[in-house]
Design an enzyme around this catalytic site. Structure first.
Site, PDB file in Angstrom:
ATOM      1  N   GLU A  85       0.855  -1.194   0.000  1.00 46.37           N
ATOM      2  CA  GLU A  85       0.000   0.000   0.000  1.00 46.37           C
ATOM      3  C   GLU A  85       0.883   1.233   0.000  1.00 46.37           C
ATOM      4  O   GLU A  85       0.432   2.322  -0.310  1.00 46.37           O
ATOM      5  CB  GLU A  85      -0.888  -0.034   1.263  1.00 46.37           C
ATOM      6  N   CYS A 117      -4.447  -3.730   1.740  1.00 42.40           N
ATOM      7  CA  CYS A 117      -3.732  -4.806   2.460  1.00 42.40           C
ATOM      8  C   CYS A 117      -3.782  -6.143   1.735  1.00 42.40           C
ATOM      9  O   CYS A 117      -3.348  -7.166   2.277  1.00 42.40           O
ATOM     10  CB  CYS A 117      -4.324  -4.975   3.856  1.00 42.40           C
ATOM     11  N   HIS A 243      -6.538 -11.582   8.296  1.00 42.10           N
ATOM     12  CA  HIS A 243      -5.887 -10.268   8.212  1.00 42.10           C
ATOM     13  C   HIS A 243      -6.088  -9.595   9.572  1.00 42.10           C
ATOM     14  O   HIS A 243      -7.189  -9.597  10.115  1.00 42.10           O
ATOM     15  CB  HIS A 243      -6.519  -9.437   7.087  1.00 42.10           C
TER      16      HIS A 243
HETATM   17  N1  CAA Z   1     -11.482  -0.870  28.173  1.00 44.73           N
HETATM   18  C1  CAA Z   1     -11.639  -1.942  27.378  1.00 44.73           C
HETATM   19  N2  CAA Z   1     -12.140  -1.858  26.100  1.00 44.73           N
HETATM   20  C2  CAA Z   1     -12.441  -0.640  25.649  1.00 44.73           C
HETATM   21  C3  CAA Z   1     -12.306   0.534  26.442  1.00 44.73           C
HETATM   22  C4  CAA Z   1     -11.790   0.377  27.757  1.00 44.73           C
HETATM   23  N3  CAA Z   1     -11.621   1.416  28.569  1.00 44.73           N
HETATM   24  N4  CAA Z   1     -12.704   1.585  25.684  1.00 44.73           N
HETATM   25  C5  CAA Z   1     -13.101   1.101  24.493  1.00 44.73           C
HETATM   26  N5  CAA Z   1     -12.939  -0.235  24.469  1.00 44.73           N
HETATM   27  C6  CAA Z   1     -13.191  -1.151  23.357  1.00 44.73           C
HETATM   28  C7  CAA Z   1     -14.480  -0.871  22.605  1.00 44.73           C
HETATM   29  O1  CAA Z   1     -15.603  -1.457  23.243  1.00 44.73           O
HETATM   30  C8  CAA Z   1     -14.168  -1.491  21.256  1.00 44.73           C
HETATM   31  O2  CAA Z   1     -14.286  -2.895  21.314  1.00 44.73           O
HETATM   32  P1  CAA Z   1     -15.488  -3.622  20.512  1.00 44.73           P
HETATM   33  O3  CAA Z   1     -15.290  -3.266  19.060  1.00 44.73           O
HETATM   34  O4  CAA Z   1     -15.284  -5.056  20.793  1.00 44.73           O
HETATM   35  O5  CAA Z   1     -16.753  -3.067  21.063  1.00 44.73           O
HETATM   36  C9  CAA Z   1     -12.667  -1.210  21.071  1.00 44.73           C
HETATM   37  O6  CAA Z   1     -12.176  -0.929  22.385  1.00 44.73           O
HETATM   38  C10 CAA Z   1     -12.380  -0.017  20.190  1.00 44.73           C
HETATM   39  O7  CAA Z   1     -13.139   1.064  20.674  1.00 44.73           O
HETATM   40  P2  CAA Z   1     -13.868   2.056  19.666  1.00 44.73           P
HETATM   41  O8  CAA Z   1     -14.612   1.264  18.626  1.00 44.73           O
HETATM   42  O9  CAA Z   1     -14.629   3.035  20.450  1.00 44.73           O
HETATM   43  O10 CAA Z   1     -12.572   2.727  19.020  1.00 44.73           O
HETATM   44  P3  CAA Z   1     -12.458   3.895  17.974  1.00 44.73           P
HETATM   45  O11 CAA Z   1     -13.798   4.381  17.572  1.00 44.73           O
HETATM   46  O12 CAA Z   1     -11.529   4.875  18.557  1.00 44.73           O
HETATM   47  O13 CAA Z   1     -11.759   3.231  16.695  1.00 44.73           O
HETATM   48  C11 CAA Z   1     -11.065   1.727  15.033  1.00 44.73           C
HETATM   49  C12 CAA Z   1     -11.412   1.889  16.502  1.00 44.73           C
HETATM   50  C13 CAA Z   1     -12.323   1.948  14.178  1.00 44.73           C
HETATM   51  C14 CAA Z   1     -10.555   0.309  14.794  1.00 44.73           C
HETATM   52  C15 CAA Z   1      -9.959   2.774  14.644  1.00 44.73           C
HETATM   53  O14 CAA Z   1      -8.783   2.503  15.347  1.00 44.73           O
HETATM   54  C16 CAA Z   1      -9.647   2.813  13.152  1.00 44.73           C
HETATM   55  O15 CAA Z   1     -10.298   3.548  12.401  1.00 44.73           O
HETATM   56  N6  CAA Z   1      -8.601   2.066  12.688  1.00 44.73           N
HETATM   57  C17 CAA Z   1      -8.212   2.047  11.277  1.00 44.73           C
HETATM   58  C18 CAA Z   1      -9.173   1.257  10.403  1.00 44.73           C
HETATM   59  C19 CAA Z   1      -9.077  -0.236  10.616  1.00 44.73           C
HETATM   60  O16 CAA Z   1      -8.113  -0.765  11.147  1.00 44.73           O
HETATM   61  N7  CAA Z   1     -10.099  -0.958  10.143  1.00 44.73           N
HETATM   62  C20 CAA Z   1     -10.119  -2.409  10.231  1.00 44.73           C
HETATM   63  C21 CAA Z   1     -10.938  -3.029   9.137  1.00 44.73           C
HETATM   64  S1  CAA Z   1     -10.319  -2.498   7.535  1.00 44.73           S
HETATM   65  C22 CAA Z   1      -8.895  -3.431   7.291  1.00 44.73           C
HETATM   66  O17 CAA Z   1      -8.699  -4.419   7.939  1.00 44.73           O
HETATM   67  C23 CAA Z   1      -7.896  -2.968   6.290  1.00 44.73           C
HETATM   68  C24 CAA Z   1      -6.747  -2.342   7.032  1.00 44.73           C
HETATM   69  O18 CAA Z   1      -5.792  -3.007   7.405  1.00 44.73           O
HETATM   70  C25 CAA Z   1      -6.814  -0.923   7.299  1.00 44.73           C
END
Ligand code: CAA
Length: 411
Positions: A85, A117, A243
Site C-alpha cells: 500500500e 492490504c 488479516h
Molecule cells: N477498556 C476496554 N475496552 C475498551 C475501552 C476500555 N476502557 N474503551 C473502548 N474499548 C473497546 C471498545 O468497546 C471497542 O471494542 P469492541 O469493538 O469489541 O466493542 C474497542 O475498544 C475499540 O473502541 P472504539 O470502537 O470506540 O474505538 P475507535 O472508535 O476509537 O476506533 C477503530 C477503533 C475503528 C478500529 C480505529 O482505530 C480505526 O479507524 N482504525 C483504522 C481502520 C481499521 O483498522 N479498520 C479495520 C478493518 S479495515 C482493514 O482491515 C484494512 C486495514 O488493514 C486498514
C-alpha cells in the site's frame, strides 16, 4: 479433509523497523484508558519506521532472510512480486529496487501489486497460477509484503499503525504450507472504507464502516471457497488465520465465521454461546496473534505474520493439519483459502522466529515517536538523511532523494 496440496509457501521471513511504541504510553499521552488499546484493540506495542526505513529497505531485509535461512539460490527466483500500500514512486515499483538489491536474475519477471492490504495475497495466488501453468519452468516465485501503516497523530486510527515486511517463496512441494487451489474463494466490492489519495501520506478510514466491510468480505470469500457446499468447516480446522489490522479484528472475524457456520449468534448477553466463542477463539486463533500484538498493522503482511507465529510455535504439533487463511484489502478485495501444514514445517521454526529481532528493537518515547512521524512527512524530498540521526547503525537504509532519484546505502 481432502486437499489438493500442490504448491504453496516454501520459505517465510519477517523484517521490521528498529523502533516501537508501547501502547500504554501512547494511551497515557492521548488521555485514553490504556485498556482500550490493550484489551479493546488487543495491541501491546506497534512498530514505527524512521525516515531511513521504507518499504524497500524492509522488503530487502525480509527477502534476504527468506533466501538465506531457507538456503534458496537467488537465481532460482523467476518471479518477484511486491504487494504494498506504501509505494515510493508513482511509476517505479518497490519490486525493481528489491530485485537489484536481492541480486535476482535479469530474467526474473518483477512487478508491484496494489489493493490496500490485499496485494500480497494477490501475489501469492498469482504465483501459484504461474507455477501451475508450467511457465515457471522449475523456478520459484518470491512474494514480499512490505508496508508502513500511517493514520497520523491524534487520529482514531493512530493506535492501529505499524510497519514491517514479510517475504515468502512460493514453490511446488513447499516446506511450510501448501495451498489448496480448489478451495480459494475471492470477493470484490467497491467501497470507501479506507483509502489514501495521491496527495496524502496518511490513510483516510471510515473506521467502523471498514470493520463491517471486512466482515462482509469474509462472508463472501468464505462462501466462494466452499464452492456451494454447506459443510461446516471450522471444527475441522486446526487454526484460522485472518488479516489483522488490530488483534481484536481477528476475534470479530472468527465470531462472524462461527455465526455463519452454526447459524447461532454469539453475543455477550448469551453466556453459553459467548463462552463457546471464547474457547473456540482461544484454541484456534488467539495463540497465533502474538507477533501482531507486538508489531501492529503491517497491512499486506499481517496475515502472513500470523502464519509465521503459528509455524514458529506449532509447526511440529500441527504438521499435516488444515488451516484457513483470510486476506482483506480495503476498497475492497479479499481471499479466503485453505492450506495444509507441511510434514516437516516444524524443522524451520528457529529460522522463522523473529524473537531476537523484536528483542533488539528500541522503545521510543512518545516525543521521539512524534518526531519520527513528523520527519517522515518530508523524507521523500530530503536530499541527505543520516541513519545515525535516528539511532540506526547497520543495515540497508534510504539516505535521501538527489536529482529526483532515491538513494539506498548499506551501513
Ligand atoms: N477498556 C476496554 N475496552 C475498551 C475501552 C476500555 N476502557 N474503551 C473502548 N474499548 C473497546 C471498545 O468497546 C471497542 O471494542 P469492541 O469493538 O469489541 O466493542 C474497542 O475498544 C475499540 O473502541 P472504539 O470502537 O470506540 O474505538 P475507535 O472508535 O476509537 O476506533 C477503530 C477503533 C475503528 C478500529 C480505529 O482505530 C480505526 O479507524 N482504525 C483504522 C481502520 C481499521 O483498522 N479498520 C479495520 C478493518 S479495515 C482493514 O482491515 C484494512 C486495514 O488493514 C486498514
Amino acid at each position: 479433509m481432502i486437499l489438493n496440496p500442490t504448491t504453496g509457501i516454501d520459505a517465510l521471513a519477517f523484517a521490521g523497523p528498529a523502533g516501537y511504541v508501547d501502547m500504554t504510553e501512547l494511551a497515557q499521552a492521548r488521555g485514553v484508558d490504556p485498556a482500550k488499546y490493550l484489551l479493546g484493540l488487543g495491541q501491546n506495542s506497534m512498530a514505527i519506521a524512521a525516515p531511513c526505513e521504507d518499504t524497500v529497505t524492509m522488503a530487502v531485509a525480509a527477502g534476504q532472510q527468506a533466501l538465506q535461512q531457507f538456503d534458496i539460490d537467488p537465481d532460482d527466483i523467476g518471479t518477484l512480486i511486491v504487494g504494498t500500500e506504501t509505494g515510493i514512486d508513482h511509476s517505479k515499483p518497490v519490486a525493481v529496487y528489491a530485485h537489484e538489491l536481492l541480486g535476482l536474475s535479469q530474467n526474473c519477471r518483477t512487478f508491484e501489486t496494489k489493493h490496500a492490504c490485499y496485494g500480497a495475497m494477490a501475489g501469492l495466488t498469482a504465483s501459484m497460477d504461474w507455477i501451475a501453468s508450467g511457465r515457471a519452468r522449475g523456478r520459484k516465485a518470491m512474494v514480499i509484503a512490505s508496508d508502513i501503516a500511517r493514520y497520523g497523530l491524534n487520529t482514531a486510527g493512530e493506535p492501529t499503525q505499524g510497519a514491517g515486511a514479510v517475504a515468502m517463496v512460493v514453490a511446488p512441494e513447499p516446506r511450510l504450507l501448501s495451498i489448496d487451489p480448489m478451495h480459494i474463494g475471492d470477493y470484490t466490492r467497491q467501497v470507501m472504507d479506507f483509502w489514501r489519495p495521491l496527495y496524502s501520506k496518511y490513510a483516510f478510514a471510515d473506521g467502523h464502516y471498514s470493520i463491517q466491510c471486512y466482515l462482509d468480505a469474509l462472508s463472501g470469500a468464505h462462501n466462494d471457497a466452499l464452492n456451494g457446499s454447506s459443510d461446516a468447516l471450522l471444527d475441522r480446522l486446526a487454526a484460522s488465520l485472518y488479516h489483522v489490522p488490530f488483534v481484536k479484528m481477528a476475534f470479530k472475524a472468527h465470531q462472524r465465521l462461527l455465526e455463519i457456520e452454526t447459524g447461532n449468534s454469539y453475543s455477550k448477553e448469551q453466556a453459553d454461546g459467548w463462552q463457546q466463542l471464547q474457547e473456540h477463539f482461544g484454541e484456534k486463533v488467539a495463540p497465533w496473534l502474538k507477533l501482531n500484538a507486538e508489531i501492529g498493522n503491517i497491512y499486506t503482511g499481517s496475515l502472513f505474520l500470523s502464519l509465521i507465529d503459528l509455524l514458529r510455535q506449532a509447526g511440529t504439533s500441527l504438521a499435516g493439519e488444515t488451516i484457513s487463511l483470510f486476506s482483506y484489502g480495503s476498497g475492497c478485495g479479499a481471499t479466503f483459502c485453505l492450506g495444509q501444514i507441511a510434514a516437516q514445517a516444524g524443522d524451520w521454526s528457529a529460522q522463522l522466529d523473529p524473537a531476537t529481532q523484536l528483542q533488539q528493537r528500541r522503545r521510543l518515547s512518545i516525543d521521539e515517536y512524534e518526531q519520527l512521524i513528523n520527519a517522515s512527512e518530508n523524507a521523500d524530498t530530503e536530499a541527505q538523511l543520516n541513519p545515525a540521526d535516528y539511532g540506526l547503525d547497520s543495515g540497508l537504509f534510504y539516505t535521501g532523494t538527489r536529482d529526483h532519484i532515491r538513494h539506498y546505502e548499506h551501513f
